[in-house]
Design a protein around this motif. Structure first.
Motif, PDB file in Angstrom:
ATOM      1  N   GLU A  79       0.826  -1.202   0.000  1.00  0.00           N
ATOM      2  CA  GLU A  79       0.000   0.000   0.000  1.00  0.00           C
ATOM      3  C   GLU A  79       0.862   1.254   0.000  1.00  0.00           C
ATOM      4  OE1 GLU A  79      -3.126   0.169  -0.315  1.00  0.00           O
ATOM      5  OE2 GLU A  79      -3.840  -1.846   0.087  1.00  0.00           O
ATOM      6  N   GLN A  80       0.256   2.336  -0.406  1.00  0.00           N
ATOM      7  CA  GLN A  80       0.914   3.621  -0.323  1.00  0.00           C
ATOM      8  C   GLN A  80       1.084   4.007   1.143  1.00  0.00           C
ATOM      9  OE1 GLN A  80       2.133   5.377  -2.892  1.00  0.00           O
ATOM     10  NE2 GLN A  80       1.503   3.725  -4.289  1.00  0.00           N
ATOM     11  N   ALA A  81       2.177   4.736   1.421  1.00  0.00           N
ATOM     12  CA  ALA A  81       2.468   5.106   2.806  1.00  0.00           C
ATOM     13  C   ALA A  81       1.360   5.940   3.420  1.00  0.00           C
ATOM     14  CB  ALA A  81       3.798   5.860   2.861  1.00  0.00           C
ATOM     15  N   SER A  82       0.777   6.850   2.643  1.00  0.00           N
ATOM     16  CA  SER A  82      -0.290   7.703   3.171  1.00  0.00           C
ATOM     17  C   SER A  82      -1.517   6.889   3.535  1.00  0.00           C
ATOM     18  CB  SER A  82      -0.666   8.768   2.144  1.00  0.00           C
ATOM     19  OG  SER A  82      -1.099   8.165   0.927  1.00  0.00           O
ATOM     20  N   GLU A  83      -1.830   5.869   2.747  1.00  0.00           N
ATOM     21  CA  GLU A  83      -3.001   5.037   3.033  1.00  0.00           C
ATOM     22  C   GLU A  83      -2.747   4.160   4.258  1.00  0.00           C
ATOM     23  OE1 GLU A  83      -5.462   1.714   0.566  1.00  0.00           O
ATOM     24  OE2 GLU A  83      -5.073   3.648  -0.423  1.00  0.00           O
ATOM     25  N   ARG A  85      -0.892   5.008   6.795  1.00  0.00           N
ATOM     26  CA  ARG A  85      -1.029   5.904   7.947  1.00  0.00           C
ATOM     27  C   ARG A  85      -2.496   6.156   8.269  1.00  0.00           C
ATOM     28  NH1 ARG A  85       3.421   8.604   5.481  1.00  0.00           N
ATOM     29  NH2 ARG A  85       1.991  10.125   4.530  1.00  0.00           N
ATOM     30  N   LEU A  86      -3.333   6.279   7.236  1.00  0.00           N
ATOM     31  CA  LEU A  86      -4.762   6.503   7.446  1.00  0.00           C
ATOM     32  C   LEU A  86      -5.394   5.325   8.180  1.00  0.00           C
ATOM     33  CD1 LEU A  86      -7.442   7.974   7.003  1.00  0.00           C
ATOM     34  CD2 LEU A  86      -7.578   6.870   4.750  1.00  0.00           C
ATOM     35  N   TYR A  87      -5.125   4.126   7.710  1.00  0.00           N
ATOM     36  CA  TYR A  87      -5.703   2.941   8.353  1.00  0.00           C
ATOM     37  C   TYR A  87      -5.138   2.738   9.758  1.00  0.00           C
ATOM     38  CZ  TYR A  87      -8.306   1.286   4.319  1.00  0.00           C
ATOM     39  OH  TYR A  87      -9.220   1.162   3.309  1.00  0.00           O
ATOM     40  N   SER A  88      -3.862   3.056   9.930  1.00  0.00           N
ATOM     41  CA  SER A  88      -3.269   2.945  11.261  1.00  0.00           C
ATOM     42  C   SER A  88      -3.901   3.934  12.225  1.00  0.00           C
ATOM     43  CB  SER A  88      -1.762   3.186  11.171  1.00  0.00           C
ATOM     44  OG  SER A  88      -1.164   3.076  12.443  1.00  0.00           O
ATOM     45  N   SER A  89      -4.227   5.128  11.724  1.00  0.00           N
ATOM     46  CA  SER A  89      -4.887   6.130  12.568  1.00  0.00           C
ATOM     47  C   SER A  89      -6.282   5.666  12.975  1.00  0.00           C
ATOM     48  CB  SER A  89      -4.964   7.460  11.812  1.00  0.00           C
ATOM     49  OG  SER A  89      -5.666   8.418  12.577  1.00  0.00           O
TER      50      SER A  89
END
Length: 210
Positions: A79-83, A85-89
């Motif tokens: 996955e893309q790093a930004s995605e 981070r979103l799911y981790s958040s």
């Protein structure tokens, strides 16, 4: 003629009579201490038992969140790093919400050396009640945390706000020590006070008579 040094010596307290009085009344002091210990035992045995049920919980794997929220699931590593981070958040929000709900419902939590692993516990007057309280609180926290953060999640989802890491560990935390120490102290001090009252009255009587 009275000098300041004379007045100072008159106001001094001679400790030897007090030490002698304590030694002379040593059996009374011991008796008072024994009474304090007896009262401590009586209070301990009449106090309600205090059972604690506990277990360990951890933040769930990020992969489970991907599986539930994405129909075109791709392994997190691609996955893309930004995605990511979103799911981790989202994962953190769900977990922290669950922890807050448990705290609001009277469940104690304590951190461990491992990040996102917590020991949660419930206290009650019986083993069965403590375990039932903890089990119910965990279920409520899981359901409410998911509903608050992911209201559109399918009803038949398998996602969890947290994962239990072990079964329940239950023990009676009622201890004699918190009762015994105050009983010994109060009994001892009462015995000393009774022994010293005559000397204290005599000393202060002389002081106020001058």
């Amino acid at each position: 003629m009275t000098t300041p040094n004379d007045r100072y010596r008159d106001d001094e307290i001679d400790l030897l009579p007090f030490i002698h009085a304590l030694w002379k009344s040593k059996f009374k002091i011991i008796a008072a201490t024994v009474v304090g210990v007896a009262i401590s035992f009586a209070v301990f045995y009449t106090a309600a038992p205090k059972w604690i049920a506990s277990t360990y919980i951890a933040k769930p794997a990020l992969l489970s969140l991907y599986n539930e929220l994405r129909s075109d699931h791709i392994a997190p590593a691609t996955e893309q790093a930004s995605e990511i981070r979103l799911y981790s958040s989202i994962q953190d929000d769900v977990f922290n919400t669950a922890m807050g709900i448990m705290t609001a419902n009277g469940i104690d939590s304590a951190g461990t050396p491992q990040p996102y692993i917590f020991r949660v516990s419930s206290t009650a007057s019986s083993k069965e009640q403590a375990e039932a309280q903890l089990k119910a609180a965990l279920a409520v926290a899981n359901t409410q945390a998911l509903n608050l953060n992911l209201p559109s999640l399918a009803a038949d989802n398998t996602l969890r706000a947290f994962n239990p890491l072990s079964g329940f560990s239950t023990f009676n935390s009622k201890s004699l020590k918190p009762y015994l120490a105050p009983g010994i102290f109060i009994g001892f001090m009462f015995g000393c006070l009774v022994a010293l009252i005559p000397l204290l009255k005599l000393h202060f009587g002389r002081a106020t008579g001058k």
